[in-house]
Scaffold this motif. Sequence first.
Motif, mmCIF file in Angstrom:
data_model
loop_
_atom_site.group_PDB
_atom_site.id
_atom_site.type_symbol
_atom_site.label_atom_id
_atom_site.label_comp_id
_atom_site.label_asym_id
_atom_site.label_seq_id
_atom_site.Cartn_x
_atom_site.Cartn_y
_atom_site.Cartn_z
ATOM 1 N N ILE A 1 0.862 -1.177 0.000
ATOM 2 C CA ILE A 1 0.000 0.000 0.000
ATOM 3 C C ILE A 1 0.902 1.232 0.000
ATOM 4 O O ILE A 1 1.669 1.448 0.951
ATOM 5 C CB ILE A 1 -0.922 0.040 1.235
ATOM 6 N N ALA A 2 0.856 1.993 -1.071
ATOM 7 C CA ALA A 2 1.647 3.223 -1.129
ATOM 8 C C ALA A 2 0.976 4.293 -0.271
ATOM 9 O O ALA A 2 -0.249 4.442 -0.301
ATOM 10 C CB ALA A 2 1.769 3.704 -2.570
ATOM 11 N N ARG B 1 -1.206 1.026 11.284
ATOM 12 C CA ARG B 1 -2.120 0.249 12.143
ATOM 13 C C ARG B 1 -3.536 0.268 11.570
ATOM 14 O O ARG B 1 -4.219 -0.764 11.559
ATOM 15 C CB ARG B 1 -2.096 0.818 13.555
ATOM 16 N N GLU B 2 -3.964 1.428 11.098
ATOM 17 C CA GLU B 2 -5.323 1.532 10.540
ATOM 18 C C GLU B 2 -5.485 0.672 9.296
ATOM 19 O O GLU B 2 -6.574 0.141 9.041
ATOM 20 C CB GLU B 2 -5.628 2.992 10.206
ATOM 21 N N GLN B 3 -4.412 0.525 8.524
ATOM 22 C CA GLN B 3 -4.469 -0.251 7.287
ATOM 23 C C GLN B 3 -4.170 -1.727 7.517
ATOM 24 O O GLN B 3 -4.193 -2.523 6.571
ATOM 25 C CB GLN B 3 -3.468 0.317 6.270
ATOM 26 N N GLY B 4 -3.879 -2.099 8.751
ATOM 27 C CA GLY B 4 -3.582 -3.496 9.058
ATOM 28 C C GLY B 4 -2.235 -3.960 8.554
ATOM 29 O O GLY B 4 -2.049 -5.144 8.236
ATOM 30 N N VAL C 1 -0.301 15.711 -8.020
ATOM 31 C CA VAL C 1 0.714 14.910 -8.714
ATOM 32 C C VAL C 1 0.621 13.427 -8.362
ATOM 33 O O VAL C 1 0.512 12.556 -9.240
ATOM 34 C CB VAL C 1 2.129 15.449 -8.411
ATOM 35 N N LEU C 2 0.688 13.109 -7.080
ATOM 36 C CA LEU C 2 0.713 11.702 -6.690
ATOM 37 C C LEU C 2 -0.608 10.975 -6.959
ATOM 38 O O LEU C 2 -0.584 9.826 -7.425
ATOM 39 C CB LEU C 2 1.132 11.571 -5.229
ATOM 40 N N PRO C 3 -1.771 11.589 -6.668
ATOM 41 C CA PRO C 3 -3.011 10.881 -7.009
ATOM 42 C C PRO C 3 -3.087 10.498 -8.487
ATOM 43 O O PRO C 3 -3.546 9.401 -8.832
ATOM 44 C CB PRO C 3 -4.098 11.893 -6.632
ATOM 45 N N LYS C 4 -2.655 11.398 -9.371
ATOM 46 C CA LYS C 4 -2.666 11.083 -10.800
ATOM 47 C C LYS C 4 -1.704 9.948 -11.127
ATOM 48 O O LYS C 4 -2.032 9.041 -11.900
ATOM 49 C CB LYS C 4 -2.303 12.325 -11.613
ATOM 50 N N TRP C 5 -0.514 9.987 -10.537
ATOM 51 C CA TRP C 5 0.490 8.942 -10.796
ATOM 52 C C TRP C 5 -0.005 7.596 -10.289
ATOM 53 O O TRP C 5 0.144 6.577 -10.956
ATOM 54 C CB TRP C 5 1.809 9.326 -10.146
ATOM 55 N N PHE C 6 -0.615 7.585 -9.104
ATOM 56 C CA PHE C 6 -1.180 6.345 -8.568
ATOM 57 C C PHE C 6 -2.269 5.805 -9.495
ATOM 58 O O PHE C 6 -2.314 4.609 -9.794
ATOM 59 C CB PHE C 6 -1.767 6.572 -7.178
ATOM 60 N N VAL D 1 -2.961 5.272 -0.129
ATOM 61 C CA VAL D 1 -3.687 6.086 0.830
ATOM 62 C C VAL D 1 -2.927 7.406 0.965
ATOM 63 O O VAL D 1 -1.700 7.413 1.080
ATOM 64 C CB VAL D 1 -3.832 5.382 2.200
ATOM 65 N N ILE D 2 -3.661 8.505 0.903
ATOM 66 C CA ILE D 2 -3.058 9.833 1.041
ATOM 67 C C ILE D 2 -3.688 10.515 2.255
ATOM 68 O O ILE D 2 -4.915 10.590 2.356
ATOM 69 C CB ILE D 2 -3.254 10.681 -0.224
#
Length: 325
Positions: free
Chosen positions: A99-100, A164-167, A114-119, A127-128
């Motif tokens: 998970i990036a 922790r939230e993402q497990g 920038v990053l949302p588009k690249w993802f 997750v941002i």
Amino acid sequence: MDAQTEHPAEAVRKSPEATGAVPAIFRKGPSSVEFKKLRKRLLRQTREAITDYGMAPVVDSGTARPKWLVCLSGGKDSYCLLVTLMELKWRGLLEVDLIACNLDQAQPGFPPEVLPKWFADNEIENVIVREDTYSIVTDKIPAHRTYCSLCSRLRRGILYRIAREQGCEAIVLGHHREDILETFFMNLFHGGRLASMPPKLVNDDGDLLVLRPLAYCAEADIAKFARGMEFPIIPCNLCGSQDGLQRDEVKQMLQGWEKASPGRLGIMARALGNTRPSHLMDRALYDFMHLRPGSTESGTGVGVGEAEEPCAASLGMTANLFAAE
């Protein structure tokens, strides 16, 4: 030999292009032989670090795969980290889900698009999170002081929470060989201790791993890879805008040594994994007090009976002396 036990050098011999459909991210970058060699070298060194330090978990059949939170700042190192781990996973050599994660610290001028588009373009799970640590750091630290220490502590705490939230069982950072060497010399020159950033550690709460799979990778190689892949680099305008940082001085020193003697940084990096407690001065690490002629045991259980080793520089000078005769 299966994928889990295959030697790292063998595992990267075949290119993804030769094995079938290739994810979009791997089709980018130059097709030159030089770039392919660079990519394979980074892949091999990353897997070697993962193997040497036992970073990859043992996954039992029928159980959910562990998750790693791969921290992406938008700099060259973290892009290289994520893409290299993605390729290892794609090859079946890394049995984890990735998970990036980008932490938007509300720095002025940070481009949030920038990053949302690249993802999205590369179909990367991510997750941002936006947390205004910038205001906290600039409020607490005078403008003429370095922000890095407080900034990194705040950032690390937030990343632990997200993991922790993402497990996730680990957060994964993009520190490379030079980062580790620079930290060693920072501690040596300014902290009075021999310490650096380990490739693998457990956090203070004991519930998360912190991993640095690029520990064997040279910064110059990472920079070349990032240029070839044309990653959308986002510069850090917080600590990166301050001149005269002690770390910058150490970086310049190391670069000067490498320029004068190519290969020296690689030798120095290997030295961090090749210590001799009995040849240092740490009484907590080696039982000098009970060391006597004929002794076979140490109170700390390390190193008694090691033969004194000659200085490498002395050996070199002696060899040169005899060679000249």
